[in-house]
Scaffold this active site. Sequence first.
Site, PDB file in Angstrom:
ATOM      1  N   HIS A 263      51.392  17.382  75.092  1.00  0.00           N
ATOM      2  CA  HIS A 263      50.605  16.717  74.048  1.00  0.00           C
ATOM      3  C   HIS A 263      49.605  17.688  73.444  1.00  0.00           C
ATOM      4  CE1 HIS A 263      48.634  16.132  77.949  1.00  0.00           C
ATOM      5  NE2 HIS A 263      47.473  16.016  77.321  1.00  0.00           N
ATOM      6  N   ARG A 273      36.670  12.872  66.037  1.00  0.00           N
ATOM      7  CA  ARG A 273      37.402  12.153  67.089  1.00  0.00           C
ATOM      8  C   ARG A 273      36.623  12.336  68.380  1.00  0.00           C
ATOM      9  NH1 ARG A 273      42.622  10.400  69.148  1.00  0.00           N
ATOM     10  NH2 ARG A 273      42.762  11.118  71.297  1.00  0.00           N
TER      11      ARG A 273
END
Length: 331
Positions: A263, A273
Amino acid sequence: MVVLSQPTLEDFSLIKTCKPSGSLFTGIPVIDLSAPDAKTLIVEACQEFGFFKVVNHGVCPELMARLEAEAVKFFSLPQPEKDRAGPPSPFGYGNKKIGPNGDVGWIEYLLFSTNPDFISQKFLSMFQEEPEVFRSAVNEYIWKVRGVVCRVLELIADGLRIEPRDVLSKLLRDEKSDSFFRLNYYPPCPKVQAQSGRNLVGFGEHTDPQIMSAVRSNNTTGLQISLRDGTWVSVPPDQSSFFINVGDSLQVMTNGRFRSVRHRVLADSLKPRVSMIYFGGPPPSEKITPLPPLMEEGEESLYKEFTWSEYKKSAYKSRLGDNRLGQFEKI
Ligand code: GA4
């Protein structure tokens, strides 16, 4: 309103960029922890994706929001104050540098051991004012999220028909468990986006070395996972759920049945974020080998035998994107 300092163009020079994929992937398995078929669905998700989303987990949204607010407060401090909490060697505040071997990303973070003594010491030296609020939010959150990951690991044992059902979860509950916690802040990157149409890579592609990790983020996109065929897909954000990653150690303990998911995170062009991740690891002396009840007759381990402390040592000598399990595979 908190205004964070704007990045300068030089800050970007070493950090990779990536074309953002327009669409969000709709195929991520969603597991309702209270559903009767949860154990079967979790096992299927671990085999196919090494990744899934957990809902109905019982961790209250206020705790997540409180910790997120404390994290944003920390990352909004003047740079010299944040620097006092660094460098992350391996624990503490980090800015752009990831790990000890030259990896960089568009990220600021705090990395902790989940050992409560360690957390309190580090926090006391980090904050002159009000460390207690942050510290208690971190400790309470770690306690709760570990509970969720342990429930998932027990459902996995049920789904695989392994006894006792705490065979995996007990490794995370062990007082010597070598688990980590990380708060990540990915600042937005509007200039780069405007100039190149690309986004900065916040955290480059990798797999997690531990058994299992649980990610909770705010509602900003950025997390991507690699599917079996190598395609990268964007995970739709969901601030009220946990995203679970199978780590390298669980891949080994299931002799390759489960997939340690690759990932990465791309920074958003407009919104920060913020993510909080628990990495559940075993005690240092634990042997990471396939679980005997899982092995079919005559089945051999795909991996050479190693302890968690040996694996971790070798992980810290690797680059972020390396295939760390490669050197432990039997040829
Ligand atoms: C990846 C998963 C976790 O974030 C982490 C990372 C660690 C770090 O940031 O210090 C590592 C990385 C991670 C694997 C290889 C080494 C160590 C950076 C790096 C280049 C905390 C972990 O346990 O391993």
